[in-house]
Design a protein around this motif. Sequence first.
Motif, PDB file in Angstrom:
ATOM      1  N   GLU B  76       0.835  -1.214   0.000  1.00  0.00           N
ATOM      2  CA  GLU B  76       0.000   0.000   0.000  1.00  0.00           C
ATOM      3  C   GLU B  76       0.864   1.257   0.000  1.00  0.00           C
ATOM      4  O   GLU B  76       0.541   2.237  -0.673  1.00  0.00           O
ATOM      5  CB  GLU B  76      -0.891   0.030   1.248  1.00  0.00           C
ATOM      6  N   ALA B  77       1.936   1.225   0.770  1.00  0.00           N
ATOM      7  CA  ALA B  77       2.831   2.386   0.828  1.00  0.00           C
ATOM      8  C   ALA B  77       3.450   2.634  -0.537  1.00  0.00           C
ATOM      9  O   ALA B  77       3.543   3.792  -0.987  1.00  0.00           O
ATOM     10  CB  ALA B  77       3.919   2.165   1.880  1.00  0.00           C
ATOM     11  N   ALA B  78       3.863   1.565  -1.216  1.00  0.00           N
ATOM     12  CA  ALA B  78       4.457   1.717  -2.546  1.00  0.00           C
ATOM     13  C   ALA B  78       3.427   2.267  -3.530  1.00  0.00           C
ATOM     14  O   ALA B  78       3.740   3.139  -4.351  1.00  0.00           O
ATOM     15  CB  ALA B  78       5.002   0.374  -3.033  1.00  0.00           C
ATOM     16  N   ASP B  79       2.190   1.774  -3.445  1.00  0.00           N
ATOM     17  CA  ASP B  79       1.128   2.255  -4.336  1.00  0.00           C
ATOM     18  C   ASP B  79       0.888   3.753  -4.127  1.00  0.00           C
ATOM     19  O   ASP B  79       0.803   4.525  -5.084  1.00  0.00           O
ATOM     20  CB  ASP B  79      -0.188   1.507  -4.063  1.00  0.00           C
ATOM     21  N   ASP B  80       0.769   4.145  -2.853  1.00  0.00           N
ATOM     22  CA  ASP B  80       0.499   5.554  -2.554  1.00  0.00           C
ATOM     23  C   ASP B  80       1.683   6.439  -2.942  1.00  0.00           C
ATOM     24  O   ASP B  80       1.507   7.557  -3.433  1.00  0.00           O
ATOM     25  CB  ASP B  80       0.189   5.733  -1.052  1.00  0.00           C
ATOM     26  N   ALA B  81       2.896   5.920  -2.710  1.00  0.00           N
ATOM     27  CA  ALA B  81       4.085   6.692  -3.069  1.00  0.00           C
ATOM     28  C   ALA B  81       4.164   6.866  -4.589  1.00  0.00           C
ATOM     29  O   ALA B  81       4.573   7.923  -5.075  1.00  0.00           O
ATOM     30  CB  ALA B  81       5.343   6.008  -2.545  1.00  0.00           C
ATOM     31  N   LEU B  82       3.758   5.843  -5.331  1.00  0.00           N
ATOM     32  CA  LEU B  82       3.775   5.938  -6.799  1.00  0.00           C
ATOM     33  C   LEU B  82       2.889   7.099  -7.262  1.00  0.00           C
ATOM     34  O   LEU B  82       3.281   7.888  -8.122  1.00  0.00           O
ATOM     35  CB  LEU B  82       3.308   4.620  -7.424  1.00  0.00           C
ATOM     36  N   VAL B  83       1.705   7.190  -6.665  1.00  0.00           N
ATOM     37  CA  VAL B  83       0.782   8.282  -7.015  1.00  0.00           C
ATOM     38  C   VAL B  83       1.433   9.641  -6.711  1.00  0.00           C
ATOM     39  O   VAL B  83       1.407  10.555  -7.533  1.00  0.00           O
ATOM     40  CB  VAL B  83      -0.558   8.129  -6.258  1.00  0.00           C
ATOM     41  N   SER B  84       2.044   9.751  -5.516  1.00  0.00           N
ATOM     42  CA  SER B  84       2.692  11.008  -5.125  1.00  0.00           C
ATOM     43  C   SER B  84       3.832  11.371  -6.068  1.00  0.00           C
ATOM     44  O   SER B  84       3.946  12.516  -6.514  1.00  0.00           O
ATOM     45  CB  SER B  84       3.271  10.916  -3.707  1.00  0.00           C
ATOM     46  N   VAL B  85       4.662  10.388  -6.368  1.00  0.00           N
ATOM     47  CA  VAL B  85       5.832  10.660  -7.220  1.00  0.00           C
ATOM     48  C   VAL B  85       5.383  11.105  -8.607  1.00  0.00           C
ATOM     49  O   VAL B  85       5.893  12.093  -9.149  1.00  0.00           O
ATOM     50  CB  VAL B  85       6.742   9.408  -7.304  1.00  0.00           C
ATOM     51  N   LEU B  86       4.405  10.395  -9.187  1.00  0.00           N
ATOM     52  CA  LEU B  86       3.956  10.753 -10.530  1.00  0.00           C
ATOM     53  C   LEU B  86       3.296  12.133 -10.540  1.00  0.00           C
ATOM     54  O   LEU B  86       3.437  12.896 -11.492  1.00  0.00           O
ATOM     55  CB  LEU B  86       2.999   9.690 -11.079  1.00  0.00           C
ATOM     56  N   VAL B 112       4.432   6.401   8.053  1.00  0.00           N
ATOM     57  CA  VAL B 112       3.161   6.935   8.548  1.00  0.00           C
ATOM     58  C   VAL B 112       2.157   5.802   8.750  1.00  0.00           C
ATOM     59  O   VAL B 112       1.482   5.725   9.790  1.00  0.00           O
ATOM     60  CB  VAL B 112       2.594   8.005   7.573  1.00  0.00           C
ATOM     61  N   LYS B 113       2.071   4.887   7.788  1.00  0.00           N
ATOM     62  CA  LYS B 113       1.122   3.774   7.914  1.00  0.00           C
ATOM     63  C   LYS B 113       1.459   2.890   9.122  1.00  0.00           C
ATOM     64  O   LYS B 113       0.571   2.444   9.850  1.00  0.00           O
ATOM     65  CB  LYS B 113       1.134   2.918   6.648  1.00  0.00           C
ATOM     66  N   LEU B 114       2.741   2.644   9.330  1.00  0.00           N
ATOM     67  CA  LEU B 114       3.140   1.773  10.448  1.00  0.00           C
ATOM     68  C   LEU B 114       2.892   2.451  11.789  1.00  0.00           C
ATOM     69  O   LEU B 114       2.481   1.799  12.754  1.00  0.00           O
ATOM     70  CB  LEU B 114       4.607   1.372  10.303  1.00  0.00           C
ATOM     71  N   ARG B 115       3.139   3.764  11.869  1.00  0.00           N
ATOM     72  CA  ARG B 115       2.852   4.484  13.121  1.00  0.00           C
ATOM     73  C   ARG B 115       1.356   4.413  13.423  1.00  0.00           C
ATOM     74  O   ARG B 115       0.945   4.155  14.552  1.00  0.00           O
ATOM     75  CB  ARG B 115       3.274   5.954  12.999  1.00  0.00           C
ATOM     76  N   LYS B 116       0.549   4.655  12.382  1.00  0.00           N
ATOM     77  CA  LYS B 116      -0.904   4.633  12.601  1.00  0.00           C
ATOM     78  C   LYS B 116      -1.365   3.229  12.972  1.00  0.00           C
ATOM     79  O   LYS B 116      -2.199   3.054  13.863  1.00  0.00           O
ATOM     80  CB  LYS B 116      -1.624   5.117  11.347  1.00  0.00           C
ATOM     81  N   ARG B 117      -0.792   2.241  12.280  1.00  0.00           N
ATOM     82  CA  ARG B 117      -1.212   0.861  12.551  1.00  0.00           C
ATOM     83  C   ARG B 117      -0.875   0.453  13.981  1.00  0.00           C
ATOM     84  O   ARG B 117      -1.665  -0.204  14.660  1.00  0.00           O
ATOM     85  CB  ARG B 117      -0.542  -0.089  11.547  1.00  0.00           C
ATOM     86  N   SER B 118       0.286   0.872  14.465  1.00  0.00           N
ATOM     87  CA  SER B 118       0.675   0.429  15.799  1.00  0.00           C
ATOM     88  C   SER B 118      -0.115   1.156  16.889  1.00  0.00           C
ATOM     89  O   SER B 118      -0.150   0.696  18.027  1.00  0.00           O
ATOM     90  CB  SER B 118       2.181   0.592  16.015  1.00  0.00           C
ATOM     91  N   TRP B 119      -0.756   2.279  16.542  1.00  0.00           N
ATOM     92  CA  TRP B 119      -1.591   2.987  17.523  1.00  0.00           C
ATOM     93  C   TRP B 119      -3.078   2.740  17.296  1.00  0.00           C
ATOM     94  O   TRP B 119      -3.920   3.316  17.998  1.00  0.00           O
ATOM     95  CB  TRP B 119      -1.292   4.485  17.496  1.00  0.00           C
ATOM     96  N   GLN B 120      -3.393   1.898  16.320  1.00  0.00           N
ATOM     97  CA  GLN B 120      -4.789   1.619  15.998  1.00  0.00           C
ATOM     98  C   GLN B 120      -5.506   1.061  17.218  1.00  0.00           C
ATOM     99  O   GLN B 120      -5.010   0.134  17.857  1.00  0.00           O
ATOM    100  CB  GLN B 120      -4.825   0.588  14.863  1.00  0.00           C
TER     101      GLN B 120
END
Lengths: 73, 226
Positions: B76-86, B112-120
Motif C-alpha cells: 500500500e505504501a508503494a502504491d500511494d508513493a507511486l501516485v505522489s511521485v507521478l 506513517v502507515k506503520l505508526r498509525k497501525r501500531s496505535w490503531q
Amino acid sequence: MDERLRRLLGASGPELTCEECFAELDRYVELEVSGTDADAAVPGMRGHLEGCPACGEEHESLLALVAGEETGT
Amino acid sequence: MRTPAPATVAPVAPAVSLDLESRAWIEALGDQGAARDDAIARLHALLLRAARFEVGRRRPTLPHLRGNELDDIALEAADDALVSVLARLEDFEGRSRFSTWAYKFALLEAAVKLRKRSWQGREIPLEPESWSLFADRGSSPEDDAEQSELLREIREATESVLTPHQRRVLVAIALNGVPIDVLAERLGSTRGALYKTLHDARQKLRAHLAARGLAIDLPEGGKRHG
Ligand SMILES: [Zn+2]
C-alpha cells in the motif's frame, strides 16, 4: 544532554518546517553520504531533525537506505 | 526523434543538469505507451523496495503484526508513493538522484502507515500522566537536582504559559511519545501544522525559562558526534 529535555524543548536556533525538511531531505542525505558538510548546505535541517521525531526517523531511514546502497550492503 | 518540449515550459526550469540515470527516469516516465508502462513498473518496484526496507527497520517494534499484514502495508505504501511521485514529477529538480528523491516518498508513506497501525485502537494520552515517571529517572545526583528543577519549571510553565491546544500537543508528542502523524489523524490536523504548534510551545517554554534565569543546557543545532 538530557533526552527528556530535548524532547520537551527541541533544539535551539532556527529550524526548517516539516514541509521544508521533506523538500530538502534527499539532497541533505546525499551530501551526508558523500561526506560534504550537509548542515552548512541546508541550514536549519539538523535542528528540525532533532526536534521532530517523525522527520528524524524518516531521515535515519533514508540515510540508511542510501548509504547501504553506496556500500553495496 | 523525440518530440521537442512545448513552448510553454514552466518558467522556473532548473539550471541543474540531471545525471544520466535520473534523466533516463524522467524521460521514460514522460514517454508514452509501453515505454512509460515499463518505467512505471520499474518505479513501483523501486518504491516497494524502499517501503519494505522501512517495514524491516520497524518490524522489531511491531511484534503484534503478522508478516502478511506487514507485506500489505509495504505494498500500500508503494502504491500511494507511486501516485505522489507521478503527481510531483515536475518538482524533481535533479538536486539529488531520482532514486533518492523517489525513496523518500515510499519511506514516508510506510512510516506513517506503520505508526498509525501500531496505535490503531489505542487511546491517545493527552494528559500529562507521565510527568512523575519522566522526572524521577536521573543519572547523577548533581544532574538530578538541576534537571529536576528544570523539569519542575517546565511542568509549571506548561500549565501557566501555554494555550490548551499547545499544552495538549506538547504533552502528547514530547511527553507521552504519541507519533505526530497519529495525533494529526485524531485531531484532524497535519504533521506540519502540529509541529508548528509544538515549536511555538517550545519557544514559549524556552522564553519562560530564560526569563527566570534558568540555563538550558542543550547544544546548539550543530552536528552531534557520538
Ligand atoms: Zn518534521
